[in-house]
Write a protein that holds these residues in place. Structure first.
Motif, mmCIF file in Angstrom:
data_model
loop_
_atom_site.group_PDB
_atom_site.id
_atom_site.type_symbol
_atom_site.label_atom_id
_atom_site.label_comp_id
_atom_site.label_asym_id
_atom_site.label_seq_id
_atom_site.Cartn_x
_atom_site.Cartn_y
_atom_site.Cartn_z
ATOM 1 N N GLY A 151 1.332 12.971 27.776
ATOM 2 C CA GLY A 151 2.302 11.979 27.320
ATOM 3 C C GLY A 151 2.291 11.857 25.805
ATOM 4 N N GLU A 152 3.443 11.982 25.179
ATOM 5 C CA GLU A 152 3.526 11.937 23.726
ATOM 6 C C GLU A 152 3.942 10.550 23.242
ATOM 7 N N TYR A 153 3.417 10.162 22.086
ATOM 8 C CA TYR A 153 3.746 8.863 21.511
ATOM 9 C C TYR A 153 3.505 8.908 20.011
ATOM 10 N N LEU A 154 4.055 7.932 19.335
ATOM 11 C CA LEU A 154 3.857 7.806 17.891
ATOM 12 C C LEU A 154 3.673 6.333 17.571
ATOM 13 N N CYS A 155 2.541 5.985 16.958
ATOM 14 C CA CYS A 155 2.223 4.593 16.640
ATOM 15 C C CYS A 155 2.565 4.270 15.191
ATOM 16 N N THR A 156 3.099 3.085 14.972
ATOM 17 C CA THR A 156 3.430 2.624 13.628
ATOM 18 C C THR A 156 2.784 1.270 13.376
ATOM 19 N N HIS A 157 2.596 0.944 12.112
ATOM 20 C CA HIS A 157 2.029 -0.348 11.713
ATOM 21 C C HIS A 157 2.880 -0.914 10.578
ATOM 22 N N ASP A 158 4.154 -1.140 10.886
ATOM 23 C CA ASP A 158 5.107 -1.556 9.866
ATOM 24 C C ASP A 158 5.045 -3.036 9.534
ATOM 25 N N HIS A 159 4.508 -3.859 10.439
ATOM 26 C CA HIS A 159 4.697 -5.302 10.307
ATOM 27 C C HIS A 159 3.423 -6.079 10.024
ATOM 28 N N HIS A 160 2.272 -5.431 10.076
ATOM 29 C CA HIS A 160 1.029 -6.196 10.012
ATOM 30 C C HIS A 160 -0.010 -5.372 9.266
ATOM 31 N N GLY A 161 -0.634 -5.965 8.291
ATOM 32 C CA GLY A 161 -1.476 -5.200 7.392
ATOM 33 C C GLY A 161 -2.920 -4.996 7.808
ATOM 34 N N CYS A 162 -3.388 -5.632 8.880
ATOM 35 C CA CYS A 162 -4.817 -5.526 9.212
ATOM 36 C C CYS A 162 -5.065 -4.732 10.484
#
Length: 284
Positions: free
Chosen positions: A68-79
């Motif tokens: 299963g493929e996925y891509l994680c982002t952290h655009d909204h929270h800095g910690c």
């Protein structure tokens, strides 16, 4: 990314993930190597799966299957975020899911009370504060996932980045202040939206209404206190934001399938209670 393996067996492994990625970190495609179920216990992150975008906050669950493929982002929270992840063998998934095996695909699940409470129990076990075993908690969490998501689906979310950021910020604010008497108008003001637009936006992106997330956040915090501490159940109810004991007991029982007292006993190794926790999932 800090990764700590807490348990390694042929049929199940448990890993503690602590990610400190932020908006400036470039995301990259990833692929699951095994079946897994991960409980988000802190922070938030976005996840792109097969053209759909999800926002995961504390209490959400991330399901994986091999390839299963996925891509994680952290655009909204800095910690960043923290997750407790259970890797499962194909044999264990077959045993748990049975004819519901198609439900075990790479996907994200909104905060559901049954899963949140078991997730908190798993954290207590991982910290060494329970006589239950981590592999037992993993099997229970997986079985509860199959039980509660049967027949459920989630529509694709076509929302822009700013809208997702506001919904995630509101969810995190609710979780941080859930012990207080708050309402959706307060949360809407925190992110600069009208009450009506906020309600629609939050439910579309987080997967539950603001009030549902508030109650589930209180239940999640209560589960941790019940398992971790000896304070009276009435004190736990008041400390997490419930106004009276009867409402707390009723709401907790509806979510967990047992009373707060029995949940505390299960967290401390009562095998009979644990078997009863597993029984509804086994019949699903």
């Amino acid at each position: 990314m800090a990764i700590a393996t807490l348990l390694q067996r042929e049929s199940i492994n448990v890993v503690d993930y602590r990610c400190n990625a932020g908006p400036d970190d470039r995301p990259f495609p990833e692929q699951h190597r095994q079946y897994s179920i991960s409980f988000v216990r802190r922070g938030s992150f976005g996840c792109h799966i097969e053209g759909e975008h999800y926002e995961l906050v504390a209490g959400s669950v991330f399901i994986g299957h091999p390839g299963g493929e996925y891509l994680c982002t952290h655009d909204h929270h800095g910690c960043g975020d923290e997750c407790l992840s259970f890797g499962l063998s194909a044999e264990v998934v077959d045993m748990i899911a049975g004819p519901q095996r198609p439900l075990w695909r790479t996907r994200c699940v909104a905060p559901l009370p049954q899963l949140m409470i078991v997730g908190e129990l798993a954290q207590v076990i991982a910290a060494g504060n329970s006589d239950m075993a981590l592999d037992e908690a993993g099997v229970l969490l997986a079985a509860k996932y199959i039980e509660v998501v049967s027949g459920q689906s989630r529509r694709s979310l076509r929302t822009h980045a700013q809208a997702r950021r506001r919904a995630v910020e509101a969810a995190m604010w609710i979780d941080a202040n859930s012990q207080h008497a708050i309402d959706f108008e307060q949360a809407a003001r925190q992110v600069g939206l009208s009450s009506f637009h906020f309600l629609r936006l939050f439910a579309a992106i987080i997967g539950v209404t603001p009030h549902q997330y508030l109650v589930r956040s209180r239940l999640r915090h209560a589960a941790r206190l019940l398992a971790d501490e000896d304070r009276p159940i009435t004190a736990v109810a008041l400390d997490v934001g419930f106004n009276d004991l009867s409402n707390f007991v009723r709401t907790f029982h509806r979510a967990a399938g047992m009373s707060p007292r029995d949940f505390r006993r299960a967290a401390r190794g009562d095998r009979r209670i644990f078997r009863e926790m597993m029984a509804p999932a086994a019949r699903a």
